[in-house]
Motif scaffolding. Structure first.
Motif, PDB file in Angstrom:
ATOM      1  N   TYR A 161      56.358  60.050 183.935  1.00 48.32           N
ATOM      2  CA  TYR A 161      56.905  61.293 184.471  1.00 48.32           C
ATOM      3  C   TYR A 161      58.210  61.053 185.230  1.00 48.32           C
ATOM      4  CZ  TYR A 161      52.663  63.782 183.191  1.00 48.32           C
ATOM      5  OH  TYR A 161      51.636  64.354 182.476  1.00 48.32           O
ATOM      6  N   ASP A 162      58.376  59.887 185.835  1.00 46.40           N
ATOM      7  CA  ASP A 162      59.636  59.585 186.527  1.00 46.40           C
ATOM      8  C   ASP A 162      60.787  59.530 185.532  1.00 46.40           C
ATOM      9  OD1 ASP A 162      58.411  59.432 188.989  1.00 46.40           O
ATOM     10  OD2 ASP A 162      58.060  57.270 188.859  1.00 46.40           O
ATOM     11  N   LEU A 163      60.544  58.928 184.377  1.00 44.93           N
ATOM     12  CA  LEU A 163      61.583  58.870 183.353  1.00 44.93           C
ATOM     13  C   LEU A 163      61.876  60.261 182.814  1.00 44.93           C
ATOM     14  CD1 LEU A 163      63.474  57.146 181.618  1.00 44.93           C
ATOM     15  CD2 LEU A 163      61.571  56.812 180.011  1.00 44.93           C
ATOM     16  N   LEU A 164      60.842  61.075 182.648  1.00 39.36           N
ATOM     17  CA  LEU A 164      61.046  62.449 182.176  1.00 39.36           C
ATOM     18  C   LEU A 164      61.952  63.222 183.130  1.00 39.36           C
ATOM     19  CD1 LEU A 164      60.342  64.786 180.219  1.00 39.36           C
ATOM     20  CD2 LEU A 164      58.397  65.288 181.711  1.00 39.36           C
ATOM     21  N   LYS A 165      61.731  63.062 184.440  1.00 43.80           N
ATOM     22  CA  LYS A 165      62.572  63.750 185.432  1.00 43.80           C
ATOM     23  C   LYS A 165      64.035  63.326 185.299  1.00 43.80           C
ATOM     24  CE  LYS A 165      58.945  64.359 188.930  1.00 43.80           C
ATOM     25  NZ  LYS A 165      58.473  63.945 190.269  1.00 43.80           N
ATOM     26  N   LYS A 166      64.260  62.040 185.063  1.00 43.18           N
ATOM     27  CA  LYS A 166      65.632  61.554 184.909  1.00 43.18           C
ATOM     28  C   LYS A 166      66.265  62.109 183.638  1.00 43.18           C
ATOM     29  CE  LYS A 166      65.197  57.232 187.509  1.00 43.18           C
ATOM     30  NZ  LYS A 166      65.333  55.749 187.476  1.00 43.18           N
ATOM     31  N   ILE A 167      65.486  62.189 182.579  1.00 40.99           N
ATOM     32  CA  ILE A 167      66.003  62.739 181.322  1.00 40.99           C
ATOM     33  C   ILE A 167      66.405  64.193 181.515  1.00 40.99           C
ATOM     34  CG2 ILE A 167      65.369  63.392 178.965  1.00 40.99           C
ATOM     35  CD1 ILE A 167      63.552  60.889 178.910  1.00 40.99           C
ATOM     36  N   ARG A 168      65.536  64.961 182.176  1.00 47.07           N
ATOM     37  CA  ARG A 168      65.793  66.391 182.347  1.00 47.07           C
ATOM     38  C   ARG A 168      66.939  66.656 183.324  1.00 47.07           C
ATOM     39  NH1 ARG A 168      60.024  69.703 182.243  1.00 47.07           N
ATOM     40  NH2 ARG A 168      59.642  69.413 180.012  1.00 47.07           N
ATOM     41  N   SER A 169      67.138  65.764 184.287  1.00 44.17           N
ATOM     42  CA  SER A 169      68.222  65.948 185.264  1.00 44.17           C
ATOM     43  C   SER A 169      69.510  65.245 184.838  1.00 44.17           C
ATOM     44  CB  SER A 169      67.786  65.438 186.637  1.00 44.17           C
ATOM     45  OG  SER A 169      67.523  64.045 186.587  1.00 44.17           O
ATOM     46  N   LYS A 170      69.508  64.696 183.614  1.00 42.49           N
ATOM     47  CA  LYS A 170      70.690  64.015 183.056  1.00 42.49           C
ATOM     48  C   LYS A 170      71.125  62.832 183.921  1.00 42.49           C
ATOM     49  CE  LYS A 170      71.090  67.325 179.912  1.00 42.49           C
ATOM     50  NZ  LYS A 170      69.974  68.190 180.302  1.00 42.49           N
ATOM     51  N   ARG A 171      70.154  62.129 184.524  1.00 44.24           N
ATOM     52  CA  ARG A 171      70.446  60.965 185.355  1.00 44.24           C
ATOM     53  C   ARG A 171      69.980  59.665 184.702  1.00 44.24           C
ATOM     54  NH1 ARG A 171      67.652  60.391 189.441  1.00 44.24           N
ATOM     55  NH2 ARG A 171      66.091  62.032 189.224  1.00 44.24           N
ATOM     56  N   LYS A 213      72.193  54.021 180.692  1.00 41.93           N
ATOM     57  CA  LYS A 213      72.181  53.492 179.325  1.00 41.93           C
ATOM     58  C   LYS A 213      71.009  52.533 179.141  1.00 41.93           C
ATOM     59  CE  LYS A 213      73.993  52.582 175.209  1.00 41.93           C
ATOM     60  NZ  LYS A 213      73.118  51.501 174.719  1.00 41.93           N
ATOM     61  N   LEU A 214      70.734  51.716 180.141  1.00 42.46           N
ATOM     62  CA  LEU A 214      69.618  50.774 180.059  1.00 42.46           C
ATOM     63  C   LEU A 214      68.291  51.520 179.928  1.00 42.46           C
ATOM     64  CD1 LEU A 214      68.402  47.945 180.222  1.00 42.46           C
ATOM     65  CD2 LEU A 214      68.439  48.158 182.723  1.00 42.46           C
ATOM     66  N   GLU A 215      68.093  52.555 180.749  1.00 49.15           N
ATOM     67  CA  GLU A 215      66.847  53.326 180.694  1.00 49.15           C
ATOM     68  C   GLU A 215      66.707  54.057 179.363  1.00 49.15           C
ATOM     69  OE1 GLU A 215      66.074  54.470 185.375  1.00 49.15           O
ATOM     70  OE2 GLU A 215      67.674  55.487 184.266  1.00 49.15           O
ATOM     71  N   GLN A 216      67.814  54.522 178.837  1.00 48.46           N
ATOM     72  CA  GLN A 216      67.765  55.174 177.517  1.00 48.46           C
ATOM     73  C   GLN A 216      67.312  54.188 176.440  1.00 48.46           C
ATOM     74  OE1 GLN A 216      71.394  57.118 176.419  1.00 48.46           O
ATOM     75  NE2 GLN A 216      70.657  57.719 174.401  1.00 48.46           N
ATOM     76  N   ASP A 217      67.864  52.983 176.489  1.00 46.53           N
ATOM     77  CA  ASP A 217      67.466  51.955 175.514  1.00 46.53           C
ATOM     78  C   ASP A 217      65.999  51.568 175.699  1.00 46.53           C
ATOM     79  OD1 ASP A 217      70.039  51.967 174.530  1.00 46.53           O
ATOM     80  OD2 ASP A 217      70.671  50.188 175.667  1.00 46.53           O
ATOM     81  N   GLN A 218      65.567  51.449 176.937  1.00 47.67           N
ATOM     82  CA  GLN A 218      64.188  51.048 177.211  1.00 47.67           C
ATOM     83  C   GLN A 218      63.180  52.113 176.776  1.00 47.67           C
ATOM     84  OE1 GLN A 218      64.495  50.310 181.433  1.00 47.67           O
ATOM     85  NE2 GLN A 218      64.844  48.110 181.158  1.00 47.67           N
ATOM     86  N   SER A 219      63.611  53.366 176.727  1.00 55.26           N
ATOM     87  CA  SER A 219      62.679  54.456 176.400  1.00 55.26           C
ATOM     88  C   SER A 219      62.101  54.337 174.997  1.00 55.26           C
ATOM     89  CB  SER A 219      63.374  55.820 176.565  1.00 55.26           C
ATOM     90  OG  SER A 219      64.370  55.996 175.574  1.00 55.26           O
ATOM     91  N   SER A 220      62.785  53.615 174.117  1.00 56.50           N
ATOM     92  CA  SER A 220      62.267  53.414 172.754  1.00 56.50           C
ATOM     93  C   SER A 220      62.149  51.932 172.397  1.00 56.50           C
ATOM     94  CB  SER A 220      63.167  54.125 171.737  1.00 56.50           C
ATOM     95  OG  SER A 220      64.500  53.649 171.813  1.00 56.50           O
ATOM     96  N   ASN A 221      62.248  51.071 173.410  1.00 52.93           N
ATOM     97  CA  ASN A 221      62.104  49.629 173.190  1.00 52.93           C
ATOM     98  C   ASN A 221      60.621  49.274 173.276  1.00 52.93           C
ATOM     99  OD1 ASN A 221      61.784  46.772 173.905  1.00 52.93           O
ATOM    100  ND2 ASN A 221      64.018  46.724 174.034  1.00 52.93           N
ATOM    101  N   THR A 222      60.024  48.915 172.145  1.00 46.27           N
ATOM    102  CA  THR A 222      58.570  48.736 172.102  1.00 46.27           C
ATOM    103  C   THR A 222      58.104  47.541 172.931  1.00 46.27           C
ATOM    104  OG1 THR A 222      58.760  47.489 170.039  1.00 46.27           O
ATOM    105  CG2 THR A 222      58.357  49.864 169.865  1.00 46.27           C
TER     106      THR A 222
END
Length: 285
Positions: A41-51, A54-63
Motif C-alpha cells: 500500500y505504501d508503493l500504491l500511495k507513491k504511484i497515485r501521488s506521482k512520487r 525510477k528505482l521504485e518503478q523498476d522494483q515494482s516489476s522486478n521479480t
C-alpha cells in the motif's frame, strides 16, 4: 536460529516433484503468492501521488526484488506469477487495464489512472482462463479462490482490459457498456447468490430482481446517493417471485443518475444474530 531463506528455485523444484497437472500448478502458485506476498500500500500511495522514483518503478516489476521483500502491487503480482508459470511451460499473458471498485463505480479512461490494474490470462488445455492473484487477498477478509479461473461474465463487472479480446466474452463490450454494469464484490457470489441482479424500469418504477440464494439468511438493503458519499434509504417494496424476489421503488423517490448501494445482512434466526456487510455492490441508474 533464523529459518533458511526459500528461493524461487526451491518452489519450482518442489512443484516439479509433486504436481503434474498444469492447472493445479497454477493454483499452487496462486495460493502461495496470496499467502506470502503482501500488497504494498505504501508503493500504491507513491504511484497515485506521482512520487515514484525510477528505482521504485523498476522494483515494482522486478521479480527477484518482489520475492525477496514479499510485497508487491498488481504489476508485481502478475509478473511474478507469469515467471512461475513459464518455468512449467504454461502460456500466459499479463493483462493491463482498469479496475472498477467501490471508490469508483464508473471509469473515465483518460483521467482514472489511479485505477489502472494488471492481472493474468493463462492457457490450460487449450483454453484461456483469467486469474487475478492481487485481488485474491487485497479486498478480501481471507484468501479466496474466486479470482482463480474467474467466470468472464463476472470478471467484466470489475475488470476492463485495454485489449478487448481479454474480456474472453463472445461479444466484447465497450467502456460505455462497462460503466452501465454494477460493481459487485466477490462476496455477493460467495454467499450463494447465483446471478447478478437484473435492473429494469418503467415510466414510474425501478425494479431490482434477484434470484434466490440457497442460504435463506441473507437480507438485502438498498440506499442511494448522488456523490457516493452520503446515502439515504430507498425503502423499496418487496415482491416475492417464483425463483427469487424483486425490490420495487418509485422513480420520484430516487433522483436520476443516482448510485444505488447494496448492503447485505446475515440474519441467523435461530441465534437471533445479525451481521451486516456493507458496500457489497453499486449500481448506476
Amino acid at each position: 536460529m533464523s529459518k533458511p531463506q526459500i528461493e524461487k528455485s526451491d518452489l519450482v523444484n518442489y512443484v516439479s516433484k509433486n504436481i503434474n497437472n498444469k492447472k493445479q500448478i497454477a493454483e499452487f502458485f496462486y495460493y502461495w503468492m496470496s499467502l506470502n506476498i503482501e500488497y504494498d500500500y505504501d508503493l500504491l500511495k507513491k504511484i497515485r501521488s506521482k512520487r515514484l522514483s525510477k528505482l521504485e518503478q523498476d522494483q515494482s516489476s522486478n521479480t527477484d526484488y518482489i520475492f525477496k521483500e514479499k510485497k508487491a502491487v498488481c504489476i508485481g503480482y502478475s509478473t511474478l506469477f507469469q515467471e512461475f508459470l513459464s518455468a512449467f511451460d504454461i502460456e500466459s499473458e499479463i493483462i493491463v487495464g482498469y479496475a472498477k471498485t467501490e471508490e469508483n463505480p464508473t471509469l473515465e479512461l483518460e483521467v482514472d489512472t489511479d485505477f489502472l490494474h494488471a492481472w493474468n490470462a493463462l492457457k490450460i488445455n487449450n483454453n484461456w482462463i483469467l486469474v487475478d492473484v492481487t485481488w485474491a487477498k487485497q479486498f478480501e477478509g481471507a484468501i479466496t479462490d474466486f479470482y482463480f479461473d474467474i467466470d468472464p461474465e463476472r470478471n467484466i463487472l470489475t475488470h476492463y482490459p485495454n485489449d478487448s479480446k481479454w474480456q474472453l466474452l463472445k461479444n466484447p463490450i465497450s467502456i460505455s457498456d462497462f460503466n452501465k454494469l454494477p460493481y459487485i464484490h466477490s462476496f455477493y457470489f460467495q454467499t450463494g447468490f447465483p446471478k447478478t441482479p437484473i435492473i429494469t424500469s418503467d415510466s414510474k418504477y425501478y425494479y431490482f430482481e434477484f434470484k434466490n440464494n440457497p442460504n435463506k439468511n441473507w437480507l438485502v438493503k438498498l440506499t442511494y446517493s448522488l456523490d457516493n458519499l452520503n446515502y439515504k434509504s430507498v425503502f423499496p417494496e418487496y415482491i416475492k417471485n417464483k425463483d427469487g424476489f424483486t425490490y420495487k421503488f418509485s422513480k420520484e423517490r430516487v433522483p436520476n443518475n443516482s448510485i444505488i448501494r447494496m448492503d447485505l445482512t446475515d440474519f441467523n434466526e435461530e441465534k437471533q444474530m445479525m451481521i451486516p456487510y456493507e458496500k457489497v455492490a453499486f449500481f448506476n441508474l
